[in-house]
Design an enzyme around this catalytic site. Structure first.
Site, PDB file in Angstrom:
ATOM      1  N   GLY A 155       0.618  -2.531   2.287  1.00 42.28           N
ATOM      2  CA  GLY A 155       1.266  -1.445   3.004  1.00 42.28           C
ATOM      3  C   GLY A 155       0.736  -1.387   4.429  1.00 42.28           C
ATOM      4  O   GLY A 155      -0.349  -1.904   4.722  1.00 42.28           O
ATOM      5  N   CYS A 189      -8.489  -0.626   3.202  1.00 45.97           N
ATOM      6  CA  CYS A 189      -7.552  -0.391   4.305  1.00 45.97           C
ATOM      7  C   CYS A 189      -7.706  -1.511   5.333  1.00 45.97           C
ATOM      8  O   CYS A 189      -8.828  -1.879   5.678  1.00 45.97           O
ATOM      9  CB  CYS A 189      -7.853   0.964   4.954  1.00 45.97           C
ATOM     10  N   LEU A 190      -6.585  -2.018   5.823  1.00 47.11           N
ATOM     11  CA  LEU A 190      -6.629  -3.090   6.826  1.00 47.11           C
ATOM     12  C   LEU A 190      -7.323  -2.633   8.106  1.00 47.11           C
ATOM     13  O   LEU A 190      -7.844  -3.458   8.851  1.00 47.11           O
ATOM     14  CB  LEU A 190      -5.206  -3.555   7.163  1.00 47.11           C
ATOM     15  N   GLN A 243      -1.248   1.889  12.670  1.00 46.29           N
ATOM     16  CA  GLN A 243      -2.182   0.760  12.497  1.00 46.29           C
ATOM     17  C   GLN A 243      -1.899  -0.388  13.455  1.00 46.29           C
ATOM     18  O   GLN A 243      -2.723  -1.289  13.595  1.00 46.29           O
ATOM     19  CB  GLN A 243      -2.142   0.250  11.052  1.00 46.29           C
ATOM     20  N   HIS A 271      -1.465   6.627   0.656  1.00 46.31           N
ATOM     21  CA  HIS A 271      -2.312   6.002   1.677  1.00 46.31           C
ATOM     22  C   HIS A 271      -1.566   5.894   3.017  1.00 46.31           C
ATOM     23  O   HIS A 271      -2.121   6.227   4.069  1.00 46.31           O
ATOM     24  CB  HIS A 271      -2.741   4.611   1.185  1.00 46.31           C
ATOM     25  N   GLU A 272      -0.313   5.455   2.971  1.00 42.06           N
ATOM     26  CA  GLU A 272       0.433   5.248   4.231  1.00 42.06           C
ATOM     27  C   GLU A 272       0.851   6.577   4.869  1.00 42.06           C
ATOM     28  O   GLU A 272       0.836   6.708   6.098  1.00 42.06           O
ATOM     29  CB  GLU A 272       1.657   4.353   4.011  1.00 42.06           C
ATOM     30  N   HIS A 320      -1.941   7.842   6.716  1.00 38.52           N
ATOM     31  CA  HIS A 320      -2.095   7.194   8.025  1.00 38.52           C
ATOM     32  C   HIS A 320      -1.284   7.905   9.107  1.00 38.52           C
ATOM     33  O   HIS A 320      -1.775   8.095  10.226  1.00 38.52           O
ATOM     34  CB  HIS A 320      -1.633   5.735   7.963  1.00 38.52           C
TER      35      HIS A 320
HETATM   36 NI    NI Z   1      -4.743   1.711   5.535  1.00 49.62          NI
END
Ligand code: NI
Length: 175
Positions: free
Chosen positions: A46, A89-90, A51, A132-133, A136
């Site tokens: 995701g 998380c990226l 991000q 999660h998204e 963000h």
């Molecule tokens: Ni993330």
């Protein structure tokens, strides 16, 4: 399509409440394409627009067991239950942490075609990714749910390699 540079913990854009998309135009469709490309390049499941430095309410998700999709201006319709998940998380590379997420999650938003769609996750990675998204785009990171940063677990490079080889349920996925 282009891979855009990821933003990491410490970048203020990750802490902003992202703006609603006022209308779906070519720039939004291009953003979505680039988000998918960036997500796949980083092997995430995701990604949210902040991000890649774009403070707009746009998310993309592709969990292994489902189809890829993008949502514009997503919002929760319903959330219920609690469960423990191990999340990554990226934007916080090399770490993971155990947090509490909802069991059932229903989200509505606009598809890239401008249709109102509902997405439902239940006790699965999709439910986790939706929360999660959407976190963000509200400026929240999963690490905010940890009691303290000491609870953050470092992923050893070797372990990460092994993790990529086997697909274990409890492994953190990056989002
Ligand atoms: Ni993330």
């Amino acid at each position: 399509m282009a891979i855009r540079p990821l933003r990491f913990l410490g970048d203020p854009v990750l802490r902003q409440k992202a703006k609603r998309v006022p209308g779906i135009d070519d720039s939004i469709l291009e953003l979505i394409d680039d988000m998918f490309e960036t997500m796949y390049d980083s092997e995430g499941v995701g990604l949210a627009a902040p991000q890649i430095g774009i403070s707009l309410r746009v998310i993309v998700i592709h969990v292994p067991e489902g189809e890829p999709f993008a949502l514009i201006n997503p919002e929760f319709v319903k959330r219920s239950g609690q469960r423990t998940v191990v999340e990554g998380c990226l934007s916080v590379p090399g770490y993971r942490g155990e947090i509490t997420r909802s069991v059932n999650v229903v989200v509505k938003g606009l598809s890239p075609e401008g249709k109102v769609v509902r997405v439902r996750g239940s006790n699965d990675l999709l439910a986790e990714a939706l929360e999660h998204e959407i976190d963000h785009i509200n400026g929240t990171l999963y690490i905010d749910y940890l009691e303290s940063m000491d609870k953050l677990q470092k992923i050893e490079p070797k372990e990460q390699e092994e993790a990529e080889g086997e697909e274990e349920e409890e492994l953190a996925t990056e989002q």
